[in-house]
Design a protein around this motif. Structure first.
Motif, mmCIF file in Angstrom:
data_model
loop_
_atom_site.group_PDB
_atom_site.id
_atom_site.type_symbol
_atom_site.label_atom_id
_atom_site.label_comp_id
_atom_site.label_asym_id
_atom_site.label_seq_id
_atom_site.Cartn_x
_atom_site.Cartn_y
_atom_site.Cartn_z
ATOM 1 N N ILE A 440 0.999 -1.211 0.083
ATOM 2 C CA ILE A 440 0.059 0.135 0.061
ATOM 3 C C ILE A 440 0.839 1.201 -0.001
ATOM 4 N N ILE A 478 -5.700 -3.628 4.293
ATOM 5 C CA ILE A 478 -5.837 -2.412 3.243
ATOM 6 C C ILE A 478 -6.776 -1.213 3.867
ATOM 7 N N GLY A 483 -5.263 2.150 2.339
ATOM 8 C CA GLY A 483 -5.579 1.550 1.117
ATOM 9 C C GLY A 483 -6.726 2.042 0.088
ATOM 10 N N LYS A 486 -6.116 5.110 -1.650
ATOM 11 C CA LYS A 486 -5.500 5.195 -2.766
ATOM 12 C C LYS A 486 -5.870 4.288 -4.075
#
Length: 536
Positions: A440, A478, A483, A486
Protein backbone atom coordinates in the motif's frame (compact mmCIF):
# COMPACT_ATOMS: atom_id res chain seq x y z
CA UNK A 1 -6.40 -15.91 -18.55
CA UNK A 2 -2.77 -15.16 -17.84
CA UNK A 3 -1.75 -11.68 -16.81
CA UNK A 4 1.25 -10.22 -18.53
CA UNK A 5 3.42 -7.51 -17.11
CA UNK A 6 6.21 -5.82 -18.98
CA UNK A 7 8.96 -3.36 -18.42
CA UNK A 8 10.19 -0.57 -20.60
CA UNK A 9 13.09 -0.71 -22.99
CA UNK A 10 16.38 0.28 -21.45
CA UNK A 11 18.32 0.77 -24.65
CA UNK A 12 22.05 0.59 -25.20
CA UNK A 13 24.33 0.85 -22.21
CA UNK A 14 28.06 1.44 -22.43
CA UNK A 15 30.12 0.15 -19.50
CA UNK A 16 33.13 2.23 -20.51
CA UNK A 17 34.98 3.35 -23.61
CA UNK A 18 36.58 -0.06 -24.04
CA UNK A 19 33.93 -2.32 -22.55
CA UNK A 20 31.14 -4.31 -24.22
CA UNK A 21 28.15 -2.51 -25.62
CA UNK A 22 25.23 -4.01 -23.77
CA UNK A 23 21.71 -4.05 -25.07
CA UNK A 24 20.27 -5.35 -21.86
CA UNK A 25 16.58 -5.39 -22.71
CA UNK A 26 15.37 -6.36 -26.13
CA UNK A 27 12.23 -7.03 -28.12
CA UNK A 28 10.62 -10.35 -27.42
CA UNK A 29 7.07 -11.27 -28.17
CA UNK A 30 6.34 -12.68 -24.72
CA UNK A 31 9.47 -12.61 -22.62
CA UNK A 32 11.60 -9.99 -21.01
CA UNK A 33 15.12 -11.08 -21.78
CA UNK A 34 18.53 -9.60 -22.21
CA UNK A 35 19.92 -9.39 -25.67
CA UNK A 36 23.47 -9.55 -26.97
CA UNK A 37 26.59 -8.27 -25.35
CA UNK A 38 29.13 -7.08 -27.85
CA UNK A 39 32.79 -7.77 -27.22
CA UNK A 40 35.26 -4.96 -26.86
CA UNK A 41 36.55 -3.34 -30.00
CA UNK A 42 39.98 -3.20 -28.41
CA UNK A 43 40.54 -5.88 -25.79
CA UNK A 44 40.70 -4.65 -22.19
CA UNK A 45 44.29 -4.23 -21.12
CA UNK A 46 45.63 -5.47 -24.44
CA UNK A 47 45.37 -2.47 -26.70
CA UNK A 48 49.13 -2.52 -27.31
CA UNK A 49 48.75 -5.23 -29.95
CA UNK A 50 46.35 -3.19 -32.02
CA UNK A 51 48.28 0.02 -31.40
CA UNK A 52 51.35 -1.73 -32.65
CA UNK A 53 49.43 -2.90 -35.69
CA UNK A 54 47.72 0.40 -36.45
CA UNK A 55 48.64 1.02 -40.00
CA UNK A 56 49.34 -2.71 -40.22
CA UNK A 57 45.58 -3.28 -40.18
CA UNK A 58 45.41 -1.29 -43.40
CA UNK A 59 47.15 -4.04 -45.36
CA UNK A 60 45.17 -6.95 -43.94
CA UNK A 61 41.73 -8.11 -45.05
CA UNK A 62 39.20 -10.67 -43.83
CA UNK A 63 40.41 -13.60 -45.98
CA UNK A 64 43.97 -13.04 -44.73
CA UNK A 65 42.81 -12.75 -41.13
CA UNK A 66 40.90 -16.03 -41.38
CA UNK A 67 43.99 -17.75 -42.84
CA UNK A 68 46.06 -16.48 -39.93
CA UNK A 69 43.77 -18.40 -37.57
CA UNK A 70 45.25 -21.70 -38.80
CA UNK A 71 48.86 -20.48 -38.90
CA UNK A 72 51.42 -22.31 -36.76
CA UNK A 73 52.67 -19.03 -35.25
CA UNK A 74 50.50 -17.97 -32.24
CA UNK A 75 51.30 -14.31 -32.97
CA UNK A 76 49.64 -14.61 -36.36
CA UNK A 77 46.67 -16.38 -34.77
CA UNK A 78 46.32 -13.47 -32.33
CA UNK A 79 46.59 -10.97 -35.20
CA UNK A 80 43.91 -12.76 -37.24
CA UNK A 81 41.53 -13.02 -34.28
CA UNK A 82 42.16 -9.41 -33.27
CA UNK A 83 41.37 -8.19 -36.77
CA UNK A 84 38.11 -10.19 -36.83
CA UNK A 85 37.23 -8.82 -33.40
CA UNK A 86 37.87 -5.27 -34.62
CA UNK A 87 36.24 -5.64 -38.03
CA UNK A 88 33.09 -7.38 -36.73
CA UNK A 89 32.45 -4.93 -33.91
CA UNK A 90 29.64 -3.23 -35.83
CA UNK A 91 29.93 -4.41 -39.45
CA UNK A 92 27.16 -6.90 -40.25
CA UNK A 93 28.56 -7.58 -43.72
CA UNK A 94 31.91 -8.51 -42.21
CA UNK A 95 30.17 -11.00 -39.91
CA UNK A 96 28.48 -12.64 -42.87
CA UNK A 97 31.69 -12.73 -44.89
CA UNK A 98 33.66 -14.20 -41.98
CA UNK A 99 31.12 -17.01 -41.67
CA UNK A 100 31.36 -17.77 -45.40
CA UNK A 101 35.16 -17.92 -45.04
CA UNK A 102 34.76 -20.61 -42.36
CA UNK A 103 36.03 -18.41 -39.55
CA UNK A 104 33.60 -19.97 -37.05
CA UNK A 105 35.12 -23.50 -36.81
CA UNK A 106 38.64 -22.07 -36.88
CA UNK A 107 37.92 -19.76 -33.94
CA UNK A 108 36.23 -22.56 -31.97
CA UNK A 109 39.41 -24.64 -32.27
CA UNK A 110 41.38 -21.77 -30.75
CA UNK A 111 39.15 -21.46 -27.67
CA UNK A 112 41.36 -23.99 -25.88
CA UNK A 113 44.69 -23.10 -27.43
CA UNK A 114 47.71 -23.52 -25.12
CA UNK A 115 48.40 -19.82 -25.71
CA UNK A 116 46.36 -17.57 -23.40
CA UNK A 117 46.46 -14.55 -25.73
CA UNK A 118 45.13 -16.67 -28.58
CA UNK A 119 42.29 -17.87 -26.34
CA UNK A 120 41.40 -14.34 -25.30
CA UNK A 121 41.33 -12.91 -28.80
CA UNK A 122 39.56 -15.92 -30.32
CA UNK A 123 36.74 -15.68 -27.78
CA UNK A 124 36.67 -11.88 -28.15
CA UNK A 125 36.30 -12.23 -31.91
CA UNK A 126 33.54 -14.79 -31.50
CA UNK A 127 31.72 -12.53 -29.09
CA UNK A 128 31.52 -9.87 -31.79
CA UNK A 129 30.77 -12.28 -34.60
CA UNK A 130 27.64 -13.60 -32.93
CA UNK A 131 26.40 -10.27 -31.60
CA UNK A 132 22.99 -9.60 -33.19
CA UNK A 133 23.58 -12.34 -35.76
CA UNK A 134 21.37 -15.44 -35.50
CA UNK A 135 23.17 -17.32 -38.30
CA UNK A 136 26.54 -16.99 -36.60
CA UNK A 137 25.09 -18.10 -33.27
CA UNK A 138 23.71 -21.23 -34.85
CA UNK A 139 27.02 -21.86 -36.64
CA UNK A 140 28.90 -21.62 -33.34
CA UNK A 141 26.60 -24.16 -31.71
CA UNK A 142 26.82 -26.52 -34.70
CA UNK A 143 30.62 -26.45 -34.48
CA UNK A 144 30.49 -27.94 -30.98
CA UNK A 145 31.08 -24.46 -29.64
CA UNK A 146 29.11 -24.89 -26.39
CA UNK A 147 31.26 -27.83 -25.33
CA UNK A 148 34.47 -25.92 -26.08
CA UNK A 149 33.21 -22.82 -24.26
CA UNK A 150 32.46 -24.83 -21.12
CA UNK A 151 35.97 -26.29 -21.27
CA UNK A 152 37.37 -22.76 -21.57
CA UNK A 153 35.30 -21.57 -18.61
CA UNK A 154 37.42 -23.81 -16.39
CA UNK A 155 40.52 -21.72 -17.13
CA UNK A 156 41.63 -19.59 -14.14
CA UNK A 157 41.68 -16.40 -16.24
CA UNK A 158 39.10 -13.72 -15.51
CA UNK A 159 39.48 -11.95 -18.86
CA UNK A 160 38.82 -15.20 -20.68
CA UNK A 161 35.87 -16.05 -18.42
CA UNK A 162 34.33 -12.63 -19.09
CA UNK A 163 34.39 -13.40 -22.81
CA UNK A 164 32.99 -16.90 -22.39
CA UNK A 165 30.09 -15.77 -20.21
CA UNK A 166 29.48 -12.86 -22.60
CA UNK A 167 29.22 -15.34 -25.49
CA UNK A 168 26.78 -17.48 -23.52
CA UNK A 169 24.67 -14.41 -22.80
CA UNK A 170 24.65 -13.54 -26.51
CA UNK A 171 23.65 -17.06 -27.50
CA UNK A 172 20.80 -17.09 -25.01
CA UNK A 173 19.00 -14.25 -26.76
CA UNK A 174 18.04 -16.74 -29.50
CA UNK A 175 14.86 -18.55 -28.47
CA UNK A 176 15.65 -21.60 -30.57
CA UNK A 177 18.91 -22.21 -28.66
CA UNK A 178 17.68 -21.80 -25.08
CA UNK A 179 16.66 -25.39 -24.40
CA UNK A 180 19.94 -26.74 -25.75
CA UNK A 181 21.97 -24.19 -23.81
CA UNK A 182 20.16 -25.14 -20.61
CA UNK A 183 20.86 -28.81 -21.22
CA UNK A 184 24.57 -28.34 -21.95
CA UNK A 185 25.66 -25.55 -19.58
CA UNK A 186 23.59 -25.19 -16.40
CA UNK A 187 25.34 -27.62 -14.09
CA UNK A 188 28.86 -26.49 -15.01
CA UNK A 189 27.99 -22.78 -14.97
CA UNK A 190 26.41 -23.18 -11.54
CA UNK A 191 29.43 -25.01 -10.12
CA UNK A 192 32.10 -22.83 -11.75
CA UNK A 193 30.50 -19.37 -11.49
CA UNK A 194 27.20 -19.04 -9.66
CA UNK A 195 27.99 -20.86 -6.42
CA UNK A 196 31.48 -19.41 -5.81
CA UNK A 197 30.76 -15.84 -6.94
CA UNK A 198 27.38 -15.57 -5.15
CA UNK A 199 29.16 -16.26 -1.86
CA UNK A 200 27.19 -19.46 -1.39
CA UNK A 201 30.18 -21.76 -1.64
CA UNK A 202 32.59 -20.00 0.69
CA UNK A 203 32.40 -17.59 3.62
CA UNK A 204 28.79 -16.73 2.84
CA UNK A 205 29.84 -13.19 1.92
CA UNK A 206 29.95 -11.85 -1.65
CA UNK A 207 33.60 -11.16 -2.48
CA UNK A 208 33.96 -10.18 -6.13
CA UNK A 209 36.68 -8.21 -7.83
CA UNK A 210 35.52 -6.05 -10.79
CA UNK A 211 36.20 -8.82 -13.32
CA UNK A 212 34.35 -11.39 -11.24
CA UNK A 213 31.43 -8.97 -10.88
CA UNK A 214 31.22 -8.79 -14.69
CA UNK A 215 31.46 -12.58 -15.01
CA UNK A 216 28.61 -12.98 -12.53
CA UNK A 217 26.56 -10.26 -14.27
CA UNK A 218 27.01 -11.98 -17.65
CA UNK A 219 26.04 -15.33 -16.13
CA UNK A 220 22.89 -14.02 -14.46
CA UNK A 221 21.95 -12.29 -17.72
CA UNK A 222 22.32 -15.66 -19.42
CA UNK A 223 20.08 -17.30 -16.81
CA UNK A 224 17.54 -14.50 -17.14
CA UNK A 225 17.19 -15.25 -20.82
CA UNK A 226 16.99 -19.02 -20.33
CA UNK A 227 14.35 -18.69 -17.63
CA UNK A 228 11.98 -17.07 -20.11
CA UNK A 229 12.02 -20.16 -22.32
CA UNK A 230 9.98 -23.36 -22.18
CA UNK A 231 8.45 -25.22 -19.26
CA UNK A 232 11.12 -27.89 -19.76
CA UNK A 233 13.93 -25.35 -19.34
CA UNK A 234 12.27 -23.67 -16.35
CA UNK A 235 12.00 -27.04 -14.65
CA UNK A 236 15.60 -27.92 -15.46
CA UNK A 237 16.72 -24.65 -13.90
CA UNK A 238 14.60 -25.24 -10.78
CA UNK A 239 16.13 -28.69 -10.39
CA UNK A 240 19.75 -27.67 -11.07
CA UNK A 241 21.61 -28.15 -7.80
CA UNK A 242 22.77 -24.81 -6.40
CA UNK A 243 21.19 -22.55 -9.00
CA UNK A 244 18.17 -21.25 -7.06
CA UNK A 245 20.18 -21.20 -3.82
CA UNK A 246 22.82 -19.00 -5.51
CA UNK A 247 20.22 -16.51 -6.72
CA UNK A 248 18.54 -16.34 -3.29
CA UNK A 249 21.86 -16.00 -1.45
CA UNK A 250 23.12 -13.25 -3.77
CA UNK A 251 19.91 -11.22 -3.46
CA UNK A 252 19.76 -11.67 0.30
CA UNK A 253 23.43 -10.76 0.79
CA UNK A 254 23.08 -7.71 -1.48
CA UNK A 255 20.08 -6.51 0.52
CA UNK A 256 22.07 -6.86 3.74
CA UNK A 257 24.84 -4.57 2.45
CA UNK A 258 22.51 -2.03 0.82
CA UNK A 259 23.05 -3.03 -2.82
CA UNK A 260 19.45 -3.57 -3.88
CA UNK A 261 20.02 -1.50 -7.05
CA UNK A 262 22.79 -3.83 -8.27
CA UNK A 263 22.33 -5.01 -11.88
CA UNK A 264 23.06 -8.61 -10.98
CA UNK A 265 20.34 -8.38 -8.32
CA UNK A 266 17.98 -7.28 -11.10
CA UNK A 267 18.95 -10.32 -13.17
CA UNK A 268 18.64 -12.69 -10.21
CA UNK A 269 15.19 -11.41 -9.23
CA UNK A 270 14.03 -11.73 -12.85
CA UNK A 271 15.26 -15.34 -12.82
CA UNK A 272 13.35 -16.04 -9.61
CA UNK A 273 10.24 -14.39 -10.99
CA UNK A 274 10.40 -16.43 -14.19
CA UNK A 275 10.97 -19.65 -12.26
CA UNK A 276 7.90 -18.86 -10.15
CA UNK A 277 5.76 -18.61 -13.29
CA UNK A 278 3.19 -21.45 -13.31
CA UNK A 279 5.12 -22.86 -10.35
CA UNK A 280 2.24 -24.81 -8.80
CA UNK A 281 1.24 -26.33 -12.13
CA UNK A 282 4.82 -27.38 -12.88
CA UNK A 283 5.85 -28.45 -9.38
CA UNK A 284 7.18 -32.03 -9.16
CA UNK A 285 4.44 -34.50 -8.13
CA UNK A 286 6.42 -35.55 -5.05
CA UNK A 287 6.56 -31.98 -3.74
CA UNK A 288 2.91 -31.35 -4.55
CA UNK A 289 1.85 -34.55 -2.82
CA UNK A 290 3.79 -33.61 0.32
CA UNK A 291 2.23 -30.15 0.39
CA UNK A 292 -1.32 -31.21 -0.37
CA UNK A 293 -1.32 -34.56 1.42
CA UNK A 294 -2.93 -33.24 4.60
CA UNK A 295 -5.96 -32.07 2.66
CA UNK A 296 -6.59 -35.26 0.68
CA UNK A 297 -8.61 -38.25 1.78
CA UNK A 298 -7.85 -41.87 0.97
CA UNK A 299 -9.56 -41.71 -2.40
CA UNK A 300 -7.16 -38.98 -3.49
CA UNK A 301 -9.84 -36.33 -3.72
CA UNK A 302 -9.53 -32.98 -1.99
CA UNK A 303 -12.18 -32.82 0.70
CA UNK A 304 -14.34 -29.80 1.29
CA UNK A 305 -14.15 -28.35 -2.21
CA UNK A 306 -17.81 -27.41 -2.45
CA UNK A 307 -19.59 -26.39 -5.61
CA UNK A 308 -20.63 -22.77 -6.05
CA UNK A 309 -19.38 -19.42 -4.81
CA UNK A 310 -18.95 -18.55 -1.14
CA UNK A 311 -20.44 -21.83 0.12
CA UNK A 312 -20.80 -22.04 3.92
CA UNK A 313 -18.61 -24.44 5.87
CA UNK A 314 -19.14 -26.15 9.20
CA UNK A 315 -17.08 -25.25 12.25
CA UNK A 316 -15.71 -28.79 12.38
CA UNK A 317 -14.57 -28.59 8.77
CA UNK A 318 -12.85 -25.26 9.40
CA UNK A 319 -10.98 -26.69 12.39
CA UNK A 320 -9.91 -29.70 10.32
CA UNK A 321 -8.49 -27.51 7.55
CA UNK A 322 -6.87 -25.15 10.03
CA UNK A 323 -4.91 -28.01 11.61
CA UNK A 324 -3.90 -29.33 8.19
CA UNK A 325 -2.73 -25.90 7.06
CA UNK A 326 -0.69 -25.28 10.21
CA UNK A 327 1.14 -28.57 9.61
CA UNK A 328 1.81 -27.72 5.97
CA UNK A 329 2.87 -24.13 6.69
CA UNK A 330 5.34 -25.45 9.27
CA UNK A 331 6.63 -28.04 6.82
CA UNK A 332 7.33 -25.66 3.95
CA UNK A 333 9.06 -23.19 6.27
CA UNK A 334 11.77 -25.65 7.31
CA UNK A 335 15.29 -25.11 5.99
CA UNK A 336 14.48 -24.66 2.27
CA UNK A 337 16.89 -25.99 -0.34
CA UNK A 338 16.95 -25.58 -4.10
CA UNK A 339 13.58 -25.10 -5.73
CA UNK A 340 11.87 -25.29 -2.31
CA UNK A 341 12.86 -21.63 -1.96
CA UNK A 342 10.43 -20.70 -4.72
CA UNK A 343 7.40 -21.61 -2.62
CA UNK A 344 8.89 -21.04 0.84
CA UNK A 345 7.23 -18.37 2.99
CA UNK A 346 10.64 -16.75 3.57
CA UNK A 347 10.81 -15.65 -0.07
CA UNK A 348 7.83 -13.35 0.49
CA UNK A 349 10.00 -11.42 2.92
CA UNK A 350 12.80 -11.13 0.36
CA UNK A 351 10.48 -9.72 -2.32
CA UNK A 352 8.94 -7.42 0.25
CA UNK A 353 12.34 -6.00 1.23
CA UNK A 354 13.19 -5.44 -2.43
CA UNK A 355 10.00 -3.44 -2.91
CA UNK A 356 10.88 -1.39 0.17
CA UNK A 357 14.51 -0.69 -0.56
CA UNK A 358 14.90 -0.63 -4.34
CA UNK A 359 13.95 2.91 -5.37
CA UNK A 360 15.82 3.44 -8.65
CA UNK A 361 15.82 0.15 -10.56
CA UNK A 362 12.26 -0.23 -11.82
CA UNK A 363 13.07 -3.58 -13.46
CA UNK A 364 13.91 -5.07 -10.06
CA UNK A 365 10.74 -3.76 -8.40
CA UNK A 366 8.63 -4.94 -11.34
CA UNK A 367 10.21 -8.40 -11.14
CA UNK A 368 9.73 -8.62 -7.36
CA UNK A 369 6.08 -7.57 -7.56
CA UNK A 370 5.54 -9.99 -10.47
CA UNK A 371 7.09 -12.83 -8.46
CA UNK A 372 4.77 -12.04 -5.54
CA UNK A 373 1.86 -12.10 -7.95
CA UNK A 374 2.95 -15.50 -9.24
CA UNK A 375 3.35 -17.18 -5.87
CA UNK A 376 0.05 -15.85 -4.51
CA UNK A 377 -1.90 -16.73 -7.66
CA UNK A 378 -3.79 -19.87 -8.54
CA UNK A 379 -6.07 -22.36 -6.87
CA UNK A 380 -3.51 -24.51 -5.11
CA UNK A 381 -3.71 -24.41 -1.37
CA UNK A 382 -0.06 -23.41 -1.05
CA UNK A 383 -0.53 -19.85 -2.34
CA UNK A 384 -2.95 -19.43 0.54
CA UNK A 385 -0.29 -20.53 2.97
CA UNK A 386 2.17 -18.05 1.52
CA UNK A 387 -0.41 -15.30 1.54
CA UNK A 388 -1.42 -15.34 5.11
CA UNK A 389 -1.12 -18.66 6.80
CA UNK A 390 -4.78 -19.34 5.97
CA UNK A 391 -8.25 -17.94 6.37
CA UNK A 392 -11.57 -18.01 4.59
CA UNK A 393 -11.25 -16.54 1.08
CA UNK A 394 -13.80 -15.06 -1.25
CA UNK A 395 -13.61 -13.88 -4.83
CA UNK A 396 -11.34 -14.71 -7.71
CA UNK A 397 -7.57 -14.61 -7.74
CA UNK A 398 -5.75 -12.80 -10.47
CA UNK A 399 -3.72 -15.11 -12.69
CA UNK A 400 0.08 -15.33 -12.58
CA UNK A 401 2.26 -12.72 -14.24
CA UNK A 402 3.99 -13.78 -17.42
CA UNK A 403 7.77 -14.22 -17.36
CA UNK A 404 9.84 -11.04 -17.59
CA UNK A 405 9.75 -9.38 -20.99
CA UNK A 406 10.31 -5.96 -22.51
CA UNK A 407 8.90 -3.47 -24.99
CA UNK A 408 5.46 -5.04 -25.07
CA UNK A 409 2.75 -3.13 -23.24
CA UNK A 410 1.88 -4.59 -19.83
CA UNK A 411 -1.52 -6.19 -19.94
CA UNK A 412 -3.85 -5.76 -16.98
CA UNK A 413 -4.37 -8.83 -14.82
CA UNK A 414 -8.04 -9.50 -15.51
CA UNK A 415 -10.17 -11.85 -13.50
CA UNK A 416 -10.84 -15.07 -15.41
CA UNK A 417 -14.47 -15.88 -16.10
CA UNK A 418 -16.03 -18.87 -14.43
CA UNK A 419 -16.04 -20.64 -11.13
CA UNK A 420 -15.20 -19.30 -7.74
CA UNK A 421 -13.56 -21.62 -5.28
CA UNK A 422 -13.75 -22.12 -1.58
CA UNK A 423 -10.69 -23.01 0.44
CA UNK A 424 -11.79 -22.65 4.06
CA UNK A 425 -8.91 -21.86 6.39
CA UNK A 426 -8.70 -19.87 9.61
CA UNK A 427 -5.18 -19.21 10.88
CA UNK A 428 -3.32 -15.91 10.81
CA UNK A 429 0.06 -14.96 9.43
CA UNK A 430 1.84 -11.71 10.41
CA UNK A 431 3.75 -11.86 7.12
CA UNK A 432 0.61 -10.91 5.21
CA UNK A 433 0.05 -7.74 7.23
CA UNK A 434 3.64 -6.66 6.58
CA UNK A 435 3.24 -7.33 2.87
CA UNK A 436 -0.04 -5.41 2.68
CA UNK A 437 1.35 -2.38 4.52
CA UNK A 438 4.44 -2.15 2.35
CA UNK A 439 2.54 -2.70 -0.88
CA UNK A 440 0.00 0.00 0.00
CA UNK A 441 2.87 2.34 0.84
CA UNK A 442 4.12 2.00 -2.76
CA UNK A 443 0.82 3.08 -4.34
CA UNK A 444 0.04 6.73 -5.24
CA UNK A 445 -2.93 8.38 -3.51
CA UNK A 446 -3.08 11.82 -5.03
CA UNK A 447 -1.69 13.97 -7.84
CA UNK A 448 2.01 14.59 -7.32
CA UNK A 449 2.63 11.48 -5.22
CA UNK A 450 5.75 9.52 -6.03
CA UNK A 451 4.61 6.42 -7.89
CA UNK A 452 6.30 3.32 -9.29
CA UNK A 453 5.99 2.50 -13.02
CA UNK A 454 2.54 1.51 -14.28
CA UNK A 455 3.41 -2.17 -14.63
CA UNK A 456 4.59 -2.28 -11.02
CA UNK A 457 1.31 -0.69 -9.86
CA UNK A 458 -0.64 -3.36 -11.75
CA UNK A 459 1.46 -6.12 -10.18
CA UNK A 460 1.09 -4.68 -6.67
CA UNK A 461 -2.69 -4.53 -7.05
CA UNK A 462 -2.69 -8.11 -8.35
CA UNK A 463 -0.79 -9.28 -5.25
CA UNK A 464 -3.19 -7.39 -2.98
CA UNK A 465 -6.09 -8.99 -4.83
CA UNK A 466 -4.67 -12.47 -4.32
CA UNK A 467 -4.23 -11.78 -0.61
CA UNK A 468 -7.80 -10.45 -0.35
CA UNK A 469 -9.19 -13.52 -2.08
CA UNK A 470 -7.49 -15.64 0.58
CA UNK A 471 -8.37 -13.58 3.62
CA UNK A 472 -10.76 -10.97 4.99
CA UNK A 473 -7.88 -9.84 7.19
CA UNK A 474 -5.99 -8.69 4.09
CA UNK A 475 -9.00 -6.58 3.10
CA UNK A 476 -9.16 -5.19 6.64
CA UNK A 477 -5.43 -4.40 6.51
CA UNK A 478 -5.96 -2.47 3.28
CA UNK A 479 -8.55 -0.34 5.05
CA UNK A 480 -6.32 0.14 8.11
CA UNK A 481 -3.27 1.23 6.08
CA UNK A 482 -5.26 3.84 4.11
CA UNK A 483 -5.42 1.64 1.05
CA UNK A 484 -9.00 2.45 0.11
CA UNK A 485 -8.20 6.09 -0.59
CA UNK A 486 -5.31 5.07 -2.84
CA UNK A 487 -7.24 2.35 -4.65
CA UNK A 488 -10.17 4.67 -5.39
CA UNK A 489 -7.72 7.32 -6.64
CA UNK A 490 -6.14 4.76 -8.98
CA UNK A 491 -9.56 3.49 -10.07
CA UNK A 492 -10.71 6.99 -11.05
CA UNK A 493 -7.48 7.87 -12.88
CA UNK A 494 -8.04 6.90 -16.52
CA UNK A 495 -6.24 9.62 -18.45
CA UNK A 496 -3.83 7.26 -20.26
CA UNK A 497 -3.66 3.67 -21.47
CA UNK A 498 -1.37 2.72 -18.57
CA UNK A 499 -3.68 4.34 -16.03
CA UNK A 500 -6.65 2.62 -17.64
CA UNK A 501 -5.03 -0.76 -16.95
CA UNK A 502 -4.25 0.01 -13.33
CA UNK A 503 -7.79 1.43 -12.98
CA UNK A 504 -9.31 -1.85 -14.13
CA UNK A 505 -7.08 -3.80 -11.75
CA UNK A 506 -8.11 -1.54 -8.83
CA UNK A 507 -11.79 -1.98 -9.76
CA UNK A 508 -11.41 -5.78 -9.67
CA UNK A 509 -9.73 -5.65 -6.27
CA UNK A 510 -12.36 -3.31 -4.80
CA UNK A 511 -15.12 -5.55 -6.14
CA UNK A 512 -13.60 -8.53 -4.35
CA UNK A 513 -13.23 -6.54 -1.12
CA UNK A 514 -16.96 -5.77 -1.14
CA UNK A 515 -17.71 -9.51 -0.94
CA UNK A 516 -16.76 -9.46 2.74
CA UNK A 517 -20.04 -8.30 4.30
CA UNK A 518 -18.53 -7.98 7.78
CA UNK A 519 -16.31 -5.17 6.49
CA UNK A 520 -19.17 -3.08 5.04
CA UNK A 521 -19.41 -1.03 8.23
CA UNK A 522 -15.65 -0.23 8.02
CA UNK A 523 -16.07 0.80 4.40
CA UNK A 524 -19.01 3.08 5.19
CA UNK A 525 -17.11 4.69 8.06
CA UNK A 526 -14.50 5.67 5.50
CA UNK A 527 -17.24 7.29 3.42
CA UNK A 528 -17.61 4.68 0.67
CA UNK A 529 -20.81 3.04 -0.56
CA UNK A 530 -21.61 -0.18 -2.40
CA UNK A 531 -21.79 1.72 -5.72
CA UNK A 532 -18.22 2.94 -5.23
CA UNK A 533 -16.92 -0.63 -4.92
CA UNK A 534 -18.96 -2.27 -7.66
CA UNK A 535 -19.02 0.42 -10.35
CA UNK A 536 -16.55 0.03 -13.20
Amino acid sequence: SQAGTGSSYMGLVEHSSRAPSVRSLAESSHHHHLQDQRAMEVYNGHSTLLSHQSGGFDDIDLPSAVKYLIASDPNLQVLGAAYLQHKCYSDSNAKKQARSLQAMPKLVKLFNSPNQEVQRHATGAMRNLIYDNAENKLALVEENGIYELMRTLREPDDELRKNVTGILWNLSSSDNLKDRLARDTLEQLTDLVLVPLSGLGGSGVIQQNPSEAEIFYNSTGFLRNLSSASQQTRQKMRECHGLVDSMIHYVNSSLEVGKSEDKSVENAVCVLRNLSYRLYDEMPPSSLQRLEGHRRNNSGMVTGELVGCFSPQSKKAREHYLNADIVTFTEVSKDPKGMEWLWNPQIVGIYNRLLQRCELNKHTTEAASGALQNITAGDRRLPGGLSRGSREPKGLKMPPALPCRSLAEPSVPSLPPGGCRVCPQAATCPLATKVVSHLIEKLPGSVGDKAPPADVIVNIIAVLNNLVVESPMAARDIVYFDGLRKLFYIKKRRDSSDNEKSSRAAASLLGNMWQYTKLHRDFKMKGYRKEDFLSL
